[in-house]
Design a protein around this motif. Structure first.
Motif, short mmCIF file in Angstrom:
data_model
loop_
_atom_site.label_atom_id
_atom_site.label_comp_id
_atom_site.label_asym_id
_atom_site.label_seq_id
_atom_site.Cartn_x
_atom_site.Cartn_y
_atom_site.Cartn_z
N UNK A 62 28.04 -6.95 -18.19
CA UNK A 62 26.98 -6.52 -17.62
C UNK A 62 25.76 -7.49 -18.29
N UNK A 63 25.93 -7.83 -19.61
CA UNK A 63 24.88 -8.75 -20.29
C UNK A 63 24.85 -10.01 -19.64
N UNK A 64 26.11 -10.31 -18.98
CA UNK A 64 26.34 -11.87 -18.60
C UNK A 64 25.68 -11.66 -17.17
N UNK A 65 25.86 -10.62 -16.31
CA UNK A 65 25.46 -10.57 -15.13
C UNK A 65 23.75 -10.51 -15.05
N UNK A 66 23.27 -9.89 -16.00
CA UNK A 66 21.56 -9.85 -16.32
C UNK A 66 21.29 -11.16 -16.66
#
Length: 279
Positions: free
Chosen positions: A167-171
């Motif tokens: 999720x951090x990467x997606x953001x």
């Protein structure tokens, strides 16, 4: 789930023996992980193509339970890597045992990653073409660090772990796709995305696609990483475990006993592992 190996005793070993017997092992299910049980584990690992180490870890138990193991690291990949690198098979097996993260994938099927916000900051502020304005890039990175410090930051940290890293990467990809993918480490051997092109991948997107396929692709990235670093390869060939661990794991290697673990793993795997003939 426990990792079972030679010398272990108890109910978990008995269950393992019973599962091996369903595969034709013919063991006495006495709950003792002795020579015959280790040999049966090796035979089963050889049969299904898994790394042949005689250790009943998560992957071996998964296979015995009938799970899909098509994306798991194959023994043939280790044999091929030993020949490419010019080292004993036991060396490659030791590195795989100690340096890998166990499995290269999460339970949801996504590759294990760790997003590094300080690398994201560095990648964003780094000029990529002669036309790039270094001052403007740094100003932009600083603005993002102020507004989204969990994703862009001069300092390491902010880790969420597990699937939350995706999720951090997606953001972060919403800020800059290339920089974000370059700022995560990927797979069982946690190779950073910013190494992709240097290691011969067409792009960081190509690298990520490969890391998402299976553990053999992840191991290939590790082998390329070693091949591309003369010092790292030299220390591996010479079995200079402290030097290798320091170069691969960083200055905290001694605190985590990486060099000691590598040497001990090598000594275990050296028994029965063939030494490749000189070219």
């Amino acid at each position: 789930m426990s990792v079972l190996r030679h010398g272990d005793r108890g109910q978990e070993v008995r269950v393992l023996q019973q599962r091996l017997n369903l595969q034709g092992a013919g063991l006495n299910p006495d709950g003792i992980y002795g020579d015959s049980t280790e040999a049966a584990v090796r035979d089963y690992q050889r049969k299904v193509g898994l790394v042949i180490d005689g250790i009943a870890g998560q992957k071996t138990v998964m296979a015995l339970s009938g799970d899909d193991c098509s994306n798991l690291l194959q023994h043939a990949s280790l044999v091929s890597a030993a020949a490419r690198l010019g080292v004993d098979l036991a060396v490659v097996m030791a590195v795989n045992e100690v340096e890998s993260q166990g499995s290269g994938f999460l339970d949801n099927g996504k590759p294990k990653i760790l997003f590094e916000r300080h690398i994201m900051y560095r990648q964003l502020e780094t000029p990529r073409t002669p036309e790039d304005d270094a001052a403007a890039l740094k100003k932009h990175a600083d603005q993002l660090a102020a507004s989204q410090p969990n994703l862009v930051n001069p300092n390491a940290g902010g880790y969420a772990g597990g699937s939350a890293e995706h999720q951090r990467l997606a953001n972060a990809r919403l800020i800059d796709d290339v920089c974000a993918l370059e700022s995560a480490s990927w797979g069982a051997f946690q190779v950073m995305g910013y190494h992709a092109v240097r290691l011969g991948y067409g792009s960081v997107q190509d690298f990520v696609t490969r890391m998402s396929k299976n553990e053999n692709e992840q191991f290939e990235a590790f082998v390329r990483f070693v091949e591309a670093d003369a010092g790292l390869l030299k220390s591996l060939k010479g079995k200079k475990w402290a030097t290798f661990a320091k170069e691969y794991n960083g200055p905290d290697y001694a605190r985590n006993l990486y060099d000691t673990k590598l040497e001990r793993a090598y000594q275990r795997h050296a028994v029965g592992c063939p030494v490749p003939e000189a070219a």
